[in-house]
Design an enzyme around this catalytic site. Structure first.
Site, PDB file in Angstrom:
ATOM      1  N   THR A 219     -48.386  27.720   5.692  1.00 38.44           N
ATOM      2  CA  THR A 219     -48.655  28.852   5.122  1.00 38.44           C
ATOM      3  C   THR A 219     -48.553  29.162   3.514  1.00 38.44           C
ATOM      4  OG1 THR A 219     -47.528  30.090   7.000  1.00 38.44           O
ATOM      5  CG2 THR A 219     -47.550  31.318   4.744  1.00 38.44           C
TER       6      THR A 219
ATOM      7  N   SER B  70     -48.876  23.049  10.583  1.00 40.50           N
ATOM      8  CA  SER B  70     -47.688  21.978  10.908  1.00 40.50           C
ATOM      9  C   SER B  70     -47.669  22.160  12.388  1.00 40.50           C
ATOM     10  CB  SER B  70     -46.544  22.261  10.107  1.00 40.50           C
ATOM     11  OG  SER B  70     -45.728  23.244  10.572  1.00 40.50           O
TER      12      SER B  70
ATOM     13  N   THR C   5     -43.680  25.710   7.888  1.00 39.94           N
ATOM     14  CA  THR C   5     -42.251  25.757   8.360  1.00 39.94           C
ATOM     15  C   THR C   5     -42.016  25.517   9.742  1.00 39.94           C
ATOM     16  OG1 THR C   5     -42.608  28.125   8.319  1.00 39.94           O
ATOM     17  CG2 THR C   5     -41.759  27.358   6.542  1.00 39.94           C
TER      18      THR C   5
ATOM     19  N   THR D  16     -32.889  23.401  10.984  1.00 41.40           N
ATOM     20  CA  THR D  16     -33.726  23.714  12.168  1.00 41.40           C
ATOM     21  C   THR D  16     -34.215  25.038  11.655  1.00 41.40           C
ATOM     22  OG1 THR D  16     -31.894  23.241  13.656  1.00 41.40           O
ATOM     23  CG2 THR D  16     -33.454  24.843  14.301  1.00 41.40           C
TER      24      THR D  16
HETATM   25  N1  ASP Z   1     -47.921  27.977  11.224  1.00 37.36           N
HETATM   26  C1  ASP Z   1     -47.344  27.779   9.702  1.00 37.36           C
HETATM   27  C2  ASP Z   1     -47.058  26.115   9.579  1.00 37.36           C
HETATM   28  O1  ASP Z   1     -46.065  25.677  10.085  1.00 37.36           O
HETATM   29  C3  ASP Z   1     -46.231  28.525   9.468  1.00 37.36           C
HETATM   30  C4  ASP Z   1     -45.673  28.325   8.127  1.00 37.36           C
HETATM   31  O2  ASP Z   1     -46.142  27.384   7.044  1.00 37.36           O
HETATM   32  O3  ASP Z   1     -44.858  28.911   7.677  1.00 37.36           O
HETATM   33  O4  ASP Z   1     -48.038  25.266   9.415  1.00 37.36           O
END
Ligand code: ASP
Length: 351
Positions: free
Chosen positions: A18, A62, A93, A166
Protein backbone atom coordinates in the site's frame (compact mmCIF):
# COMPACT_ATOMS: atom_id res chain seq x y z
CA UNK A 1 17.37 15.67 12.42
CA UNK A 2 19.58 15.23 15.45
CA UNK A 3 22.19 12.54 15.93
CA UNK A 4 22.71 12.24 12.23
CA UNK A 5 26.03 11.65 10.65
CA UNK A 6 26.28 12.55 7.01
CA UNK A 7 28.42 9.45 6.49
CA UNK A 8 25.67 7.11 7.53
CA UNK A 9 24.19 5.29 4.61
CA UNK A 10 20.90 3.45 4.37
CA UNK A 11 19.62 1.29 1.57
CA UNK A 12 15.86 1.64 1.02
CA UNK A 13 14.41 -1.42 -0.68
CA UNK A 14 10.91 -1.20 -2.12
CA UNK A 15 9.02 -4.47 -2.50
CA UNK A 16 5.45 -3.19 -3.01
CA UNK A 17 2.42 -2.81 -0.78
CA UNK A 18 0.00 0.00 0.00
CA UNK A 19 2.78 2.40 0.86
CA UNK A 20 3.61 2.77 -2.83
CA UNK A 21 0.19 2.22 -4.37
CA UNK A 22 -2.02 4.26 -6.66
CA UNK A 23 -5.62 3.77 -7.67
CA UNK A 24 -6.37 2.36 -11.12
CA UNK A 25 -9.33 3.53 -13.22
CA UNK A 26 -11.67 1.24 -11.26
CA UNK A 27 -10.48 2.57 -7.92
CA UNK A 28 -8.52 -0.60 -7.02
CA UNK A 29 -5.08 -0.15 -5.46
CA UNK A 30 -2.09 -1.21 -7.55
CA UNK A 31 1.66 -0.94 -6.93
CA UNK A 32 3.73 1.69 -8.74
CA UNK A 33 7.46 2.30 -9.28
CA UNK A 34 10.02 3.50 -6.73
CA UNK A 35 10.55 7.02 -8.13
CA UNK A 36 6.98 7.81 -7.06
CA UNK A 37 7.99 7.40 -3.43
CA UNK A 38 10.28 10.40 -3.80
CA UNK A 39 7.48 12.36 -5.51
CA UNK A 40 5.19 11.54 -2.62
CA UNK A 41 7.85 12.25 0.00
CA UNK A 42 10.25 14.95 -1.24
CA UNK A 43 11.50 15.33 2.36
CA UNK A 44 13.52 12.16 1.76
CA UNK A 45 15.92 14.21 -0.38
CA UNK A 46 16.64 16.50 2.57
CA UNK A 47 17.78 14.07 5.25
CA UNK A 48 21.42 14.45 6.23
CA UNK A 49 22.17 10.76 6.07
CA UNK A 50 22.63 9.20 2.69
CA UNK A 51 19.79 7.15 1.19
CA UNK A 52 20.13 4.91 -1.84
CA UNK A 53 17.13 3.06 -3.09
CA UNK A 54 16.29 0.07 -5.20
CA UNK A 55 13.32 -2.17 -5.77
CA UNK A 56 12.58 -5.80 -6.46
CA UNK A 57 12.43 -6.68 -10.17
CA UNK A 58 8.75 -7.31 -9.63
CA UNK A 59 6.93 -5.20 -7.05
CA UNK A 60 3.98 -6.94 -5.48
CA UNK A 61 1.01 -6.78 -3.22
CA UNK A 62 2.48 -8.72 -0.30
CA UNK A 63 -0.36 -11.26 -0.55
CA UNK A 64 1.74 -12.64 -3.42
CA UNK A 65 4.79 -13.08 -1.19
CA UNK A 66 6.72 -16.35 -1.60
CA UNK A 67 10.04 -17.72 -0.31
CA UNK A 68 11.58 -16.71 -3.66
CA UNK A 69 10.89 -13.06 -2.85
CA UNK A 70 12.41 -13.52 0.63
CA UNK A 71 15.54 -14.77 -1.09
CA UNK A 72 15.52 -11.78 -3.48
CA UNK A 73 15.26 -9.33 -0.57
CA UNK A 74 17.99 -11.15 1.38
CA UNK A 75 20.24 -11.21 -1.68
CA UNK A 76 19.96 -7.43 -2.15
CA UNK A 77 20.88 -6.91 1.52
CA UNK A 78 23.72 -9.44 1.42
CA UNK A 79 25.26 -7.89 -1.71
CA UNK A 80 25.13 -4.42 -0.19
CA UNK A 81 25.87 -5.41 3.40
CA UNK A 82 29.33 -3.86 3.66
CA UNK A 83 28.33 -0.61 1.96
CA UNK A 84 25.48 0.47 4.23
CA UNK A 85 24.92 1.07 7.92
CA UNK A 86 21.35 -0.15 7.80
CA UNK A 87 18.50 -1.31 5.57
CA UNK A 88 14.86 -0.29 5.32
CA UNK A 89 12.48 -2.60 3.49
CA UNK A 90 9.18 -1.08 2.32
CA UNK A 91 6.68 -3.91 2.33
CA UNK A 92 2.96 -4.57 2.24
CA UNK A 93 1.51 -5.00 5.70
CA UNK A 94 -0.42 -8.21 4.97
CA UNK A 95 2.58 -10.53 5.11
CA UNK A 96 5.21 -8.22 6.58
CA UNK A 97 5.48 -10.28 9.77
CA UNK A 98 6.22 -13.41 7.68
CA UNK A 99 8.97 -11.65 5.71
CA UNK A 100 10.49 -10.16 8.86
CA UNK A 101 10.50 -13.61 10.46
CA UNK A 102 11.98 -15.27 7.37
CA UNK A 103 14.77 -12.67 7.13
CA UNK A 104 15.55 -13.05 10.83
CA UNK A 105 16.25 -16.76 10.33
CA UNK A 106 18.19 -16.24 7.09
CA UNK A 107 20.67 -13.75 8.59
CA UNK A 108 22.89 -15.41 11.18
CA UNK A 109 25.31 -13.05 13.03
CA UNK A 110 23.51 -9.92 11.85
CA UNK A 111 25.29 -6.76 13.06
CA UNK A 112 23.24 -4.13 11.19
CA UNK A 113 19.60 -3.07 11.47
CA UNK A 114 17.08 -4.32 8.92
CA UNK A 115 13.83 -2.39 9.47
CA UNK A 116 10.63 -3.29 7.64
CA UNK A 117 7.84 -0.79 7.35
CA UNK A 118 4.79 0.02 5.25
CA UNK A 119 1.52 1.84 5.69
CA UNK A 120 -2.22 1.44 5.91
CA UNK A 121 -2.88 4.39 3.56
CA UNK A 122 -0.93 5.02 0.34
CA UNK A 123 1.87 7.53 0.73
CA UNK A 124 0.25 9.84 -1.80
CA UNK A 125 -2.82 10.34 0.39
CA UNK A 126 -3.04 13.33 2.69
CA UNK A 127 -3.60 11.32 5.88
CA UNK A 128 -1.10 8.60 5.03
CA UNK A 129 0.66 6.96 7.95
CA UNK A 130 3.48 6.09 5.54
CA UNK A 131 5.42 9.34 5.95
CA UNK A 132 6.08 8.92 9.66
CA UNK A 133 6.70 5.21 9.29
CA UNK A 134 9.35 5.64 6.58
CA UNK A 135 11.08 8.57 8.26
CA UNK A 136 11.27 6.80 11.65
CA UNK A 137 12.42 3.56 10.03
CA UNK A 138 15.18 5.45 8.20
CA UNK A 139 16.20 7.25 11.37
CA UNK A 140 16.43 3.96 13.27
CA UNK A 141 18.34 2.21 10.47
CA UNK A 142 20.82 5.08 10.15
CA UNK A 143 21.24 5.89 13.86
CA UNK A 144 24.83 6.15 14.95
CA UNK A 145 24.31 6.22 18.69
CA UNK A 146 22.34 2.98 18.80
CA UNK A 147 22.74 -0.24 16.91
CA UNK A 148 19.95 -2.79 16.74
CA UNK A 149 21.40 -5.99 15.31
CA UNK A 150 18.01 -7.39 14.41
CA UNK A 151 15.30 -7.64 11.79
CA UNK A 152 12.53 -5.38 13.07
CA UNK A 153 9.19 -3.86 12.07
CA UNK A 154 8.51 -0.18 12.64
CA UNK A 155 4.85 0.72 12.64
CA UNK A 156 2.86 3.59 14.17
CA UNK A 157 5.44 4.65 16.77
CA UNK A 158 6.64 1.19 17.80
CA UNK A 159 9.66 -0.82 16.80
CA UNK A 160 8.98 -4.53 17.20
CA UNK A 161 11.21 -7.57 16.89
CA UNK A 162 10.24 -8.87 13.46
CA UNK A 163 9.82 -12.50 14.41
CA UNK A 164 7.56 -11.56 17.35
CA UNK A 165 5.22 -9.36 15.32
CA UNK A 166 1.73 -9.99 14.01
CA UNK A 167 -0.61 -7.88 11.91
CA UNK A 168 -3.62 -7.26 14.12
CA UNK A 169 -5.71 -4.65 12.33
CA UNK A 170 -6.89 -4.18 8.76
CA UNK A 171 -7.95 -0.61 9.46
CA UNK A 172 -6.13 1.01 12.38
CA UNK A 173 -2.82 2.78 11.93
CA UNK A 174 -1.35 0.72 14.77
CA UNK A 175 -1.67 -2.39 12.65
CA UNK A 176 1.00 -4.50 14.38
CA UNK A 177 1.51 -5.95 17.78
CA UNK A 178 4.03 -8.11 19.58
CA UNK A 179 2.14 -9.91 22.30
CA UNK A 180 4.92 -11.98 23.81
CA UNK A 181 7.83 -9.52 23.69
CA UNK A 182 7.89 -5.79 24.48
CA UNK A 183 8.59 -3.26 21.74
CA UNK A 184 12.28 -2.44 21.25
CA UNK A 185 11.71 1.29 20.83
CA UNK A 186 8.95 3.87 20.93
CA UNK A 187 8.86 7.02 18.83
CA UNK A 188 7.52 10.11 20.59
CA UNK A 189 9.19 13.50 20.57
CA UNK A 190 12.35 11.45 20.49
CA UNK A 191 12.85 7.77 19.83
CA UNK A 192 13.33 5.93 23.14
CA UNK A 193 15.27 2.72 22.75
CA UNK A 194 15.04 -0.19 25.17
CA UNK A 195 18.57 -1.47 24.71
CA UNK A 196 18.24 -4.21 27.31
CA UNK A 197 15.70 -5.89 25.01
CA UNK A 198 17.87 -6.01 21.89
CA UNK A 199 19.52 -9.21 20.77
CA UNK A 200 23.21 -9.26 21.75
CA UNK A 201 25.70 -8.11 19.12
CA UNK A 202 27.13 -11.32 17.63
CA UNK A 203 30.85 -11.96 17.11
CA UNK A 204 30.75 -14.47 14.27
CA UNK A 205 30.84 -13.84 10.55
CA UNK A 206 27.58 -12.99 8.76
CA UNK A 207 26.01 -16.03 7.14
CA UNK A 208 22.97 -15.88 4.92
CA UNK A 209 21.06 -19.11 4.28
CA UNK A 210 18.58 -18.94 1.45
CA UNK A 211 16.82 -22.27 1.28
CA UNK A 212 13.22 -22.82 2.25
CA UNK A 213 11.12 -25.95 1.95
CA UNK A 214 7.49 -24.88 1.46
CA UNK A 215 6.12 -28.42 1.79
CA UNK A 216 4.40 -27.68 5.07
CA UNK A 217 0.79 -27.14 6.15
CA UNK A 218 -1.04 -25.33 8.94
CA UNK A 219 -4.01 -27.07 10.53
CA UNK A 220 -6.18 -24.76 12.61
CA UNK A 221 -8.28 -26.73 15.07
CA UNK A 222 -11.90 -25.84 15.78
CA UNK A 223 -14.60 -27.54 17.85
CA UNK A 224 -16.24 -30.17 15.65
CA UNK A 225 -13.27 -30.70 13.34
CA UNK A 226 -13.81 -33.98 11.49
CA UNK A 227 -11.46 -36.89 10.80
CA UNK A 228 -11.87 -36.16 7.07
CA UNK A 229 -10.35 -32.69 7.46
CA UNK A 230 -7.38 -33.85 9.53
CA UNK A 231 -6.84 -36.89 7.31
CA UNK A 232 -6.88 -34.85 4.12
CA UNK A 233 -4.13 -32.60 5.49
CA UNK A 234 -1.81 -35.29 6.83
CA UNK A 235 -2.28 -37.24 3.57
CA UNK A 236 -0.88 -34.44 1.40
CA UNK A 237 1.78 -36.18 -0.72
CA UNK A 238 5.32 -35.26 0.29
CA UNK A 239 4.28 -33.19 3.29
CA UNK A 240 7.37 -32.57 5.45
CA UNK A 241 6.06 -30.43 8.28
CA UNK A 242 2.74 -29.67 9.94
CA UNK A 243 1.91 -26.84 12.33
CA UNK A 244 -1.20 -27.44 14.40
CA UNK A 245 -2.82 -24.34 15.80
CA UNK A 246 -4.22 -25.61 19.07
CA UNK A 247 -6.42 -24.21 21.82
CA UNK A 248 -5.15 -22.31 24.87
CA UNK A 249 -1.87 -23.59 26.22
CA UNK A 250 -1.52 -26.13 23.42
CA UNK A 251 -4.57 -28.34 23.82
CA UNK A 252 -6.32 -30.53 21.24
CA UNK A 253 -9.07 -33.17 21.16
CA UNK A 254 -8.15 -36.32 23.08
CA UNK A 255 -10.25 -38.48 20.72
CA UNK A 256 -8.30 -41.57 19.63
CA UNK A 257 -8.93 -40.84 15.92
CA UNK A 258 -7.16 -37.47 16.25
CA UNK A 259 -4.08 -38.81 18.02
CA UNK A 260 -3.95 -41.75 15.58
CA UNK A 261 -3.89 -39.37 12.59
CA UNK A 262 -1.03 -37.41 14.14
CA UNK A 263 0.85 -40.56 15.08
CA UNK A 264 0.49 -41.89 11.57
CA UNK A 265 1.85 -38.60 10.19
CA UNK A 266 4.82 -38.70 12.56
CA UNK A 267 5.58 -42.27 11.49
CA UNK A 268 5.71 -41.07 7.88
CA UNK A 269 8.42 -38.58 8.95
CA UNK A 270 6.23 -35.47 9.07
CA UNK A 271 7.44 -33.09 11.78
CA UNK A 272 4.60 -31.64 13.86
CA UNK A 273 4.80 -28.36 15.81
CA UNK A 274 2.17 -27.29 18.33
CA UNK A 275 1.42 -23.53 18.24
CA UNK A 276 -1.36 -21.92 20.24
CA UNK A 277 -4.22 -20.00 18.61
CA UNK A 278 -3.96 -17.48 21.47
CA UNK A 279 -2.20 -14.25 20.62
CA UNK A 280 -0.46 -14.07 24.00
CA UNK A 281 1.06 -16.80 26.12
CA UNK A 282 2.70 -20.10 25.37
CA UNK A 283 2.12 -23.76 24.61
CA UNK A 284 2.81 -25.81 27.70
CA UNK A 285 2.72 -29.45 26.80
CA UNK A 286 1.32 -31.66 29.57
CA UNK A 287 -0.24 -28.77 31.50
CA UNK A 288 -3.59 -30.35 30.63
CA UNK A 289 -4.40 -33.92 29.77
CA UNK A 290 -5.47 -32.54 26.38
CA UNK A 291 -1.81 -32.18 25.34
CA UNK A 292 -0.29 -35.22 27.06
CA UNK A 293 -0.88 -37.62 24.17
CA UNK A 294 0.62 -35.21 21.66
CA UNK A 295 3.70 -34.87 23.84
CA UNK A 296 3.95 -38.64 24.23
CA UNK A 297 3.90 -39.33 20.49
CA UNK A 298 6.49 -36.66 19.64
CA UNK A 299 4.65 -33.47 18.72
CA UNK A 300 7.01 -30.53 19.45
CA UNK A 301 5.83 -27.69 21.69
CA UNK A 302 6.17 -24.28 19.99
CA UNK A 303 6.41 -22.27 23.26
CA UNK A 304 5.21 -18.69 22.58
CA UNK A 305 6.10 -18.52 18.88
CA UNK A 306 3.86 -16.59 16.48
CA UNK A 307 2.34 -18.47 13.58
CA UNK A 308 4.36 -16.27 11.20
CA UNK A 309 7.63 -17.22 12.88
CA UNK A 310 6.58 -20.88 13.12
CA UNK A 311 5.80 -21.13 9.39
CA UNK A 312 9.04 -19.48 8.30
CA UNK A 313 11.21 -21.26 10.88
CA UNK A 314 9.88 -24.64 9.81
CA UNK A 315 10.37 -23.88 6.10
CA UNK A 316 13.85 -22.53 6.85
CA UNK A 317 14.99 -25.51 8.91
CA UNK A 318 13.52 -28.08 6.51
CA UNK A 319 15.12 -26.24 3.58
CA UNK A 320 18.56 -26.08 5.13
CA UNK A 321 18.74 -29.47 6.82
CA UNK A 322 16.77 -31.66 4.40
CA UNK A 323 18.49 -34.86 5.41
CA UNK A 324 18.61 -34.31 9.15
CA UNK A 325 15.08 -34.42 10.55
CA UNK A 326 16.44 -34.82 14.08
CA UNK A 327 18.25 -31.51 13.77
CA UNK A 328 15.11 -29.84 12.44
CA UNK A 329 13.14 -31.17 15.40
CA UNK A 330 15.82 -30.10 17.85
CA UNK A 331 16.16 -26.57 16.44
CA UNK A 332 12.39 -26.07 16.29
CA UNK A 333 12.30 -26.48 20.05
CA UNK A 334 15.14 -23.99 20.56
CA UNK A 335 15.40 -20.23 20.36
CA UNK A 336 17.48 -19.27 17.31
CA UNK A 337 16.89 -15.52 16.82
CA UNK A 338 14.88 -14.40 19.83
CA UNK A 339 11.64 -15.76 18.38
CA UNK A 340 10.62 -17.59 21.57
CA UNK A 341 11.07 -16.79 25.24
CA UNK A 342 13.90 -19.19 25.90
CA UNK A 343 17.58 -18.43 26.13
CA UNK A 344 19.11 -17.97 22.69
CA UNK A 345 21.19 -20.92 21.55
CA UNK A 346 24.14 -18.96 20.29
CA UNK A 347 26.69 -21.69 20.66
CA UNK A 348 24.93 -23.76 17.99
CA UNK A 349 26.56 -22.37 14.91
CA UNK A 350 24.96 -24.47 12.23
CA UNK A 351 21.51 -23.02 11.73
N1 ASP B 1 -2.45 -5.72 0.42
C1 ASP B 1 -1.40 -4.81 0.86
C2 ASP B 1 -0.11 -5.60 0.95
O1 ASP B 1 0.13 -6.26 1.91
C3 ASP B 1 -1.77 -4.19 2.14
C4 ASP B 1 -0.75 -3.21 2.69
O2 ASP B 1 0.25 -2.89 2.13
O3 ASP B 1 -1.00 -2.70 3.78
O4 ASP B 1 0.69 -5.56 0.03
Amino acid sequence: MSNRNSNNKVLLIYTGGTIGMVQDENGALQPFAMERIYDALPLLHRTNYHIDSCQLDKIIDSSNMTPEFWVDIATIIERNYDNYDGFVVLHGTDTMAYTASALSFMFKNLTKPIVLTGSQLPLGMLRSDGRENIICALEIASAQHVLIPEVTIFFESHLYRGNRSTKVSAENFDAFSSFNYPSLAKAGIKISYRRNLFLPLPNGKLRVRKKFDPRIAVLKLFPGITPAVVNSIVSIPDLQGLIIETFGSGNAPTEPWFINELQHALEKGIIILNVTQCKAGAVQMRQYQASCDMDRIGVIGGHDITIEAAVTKMMYLLGNFPSDKEKVRDRLAKCLRGEISLEINDELDDF
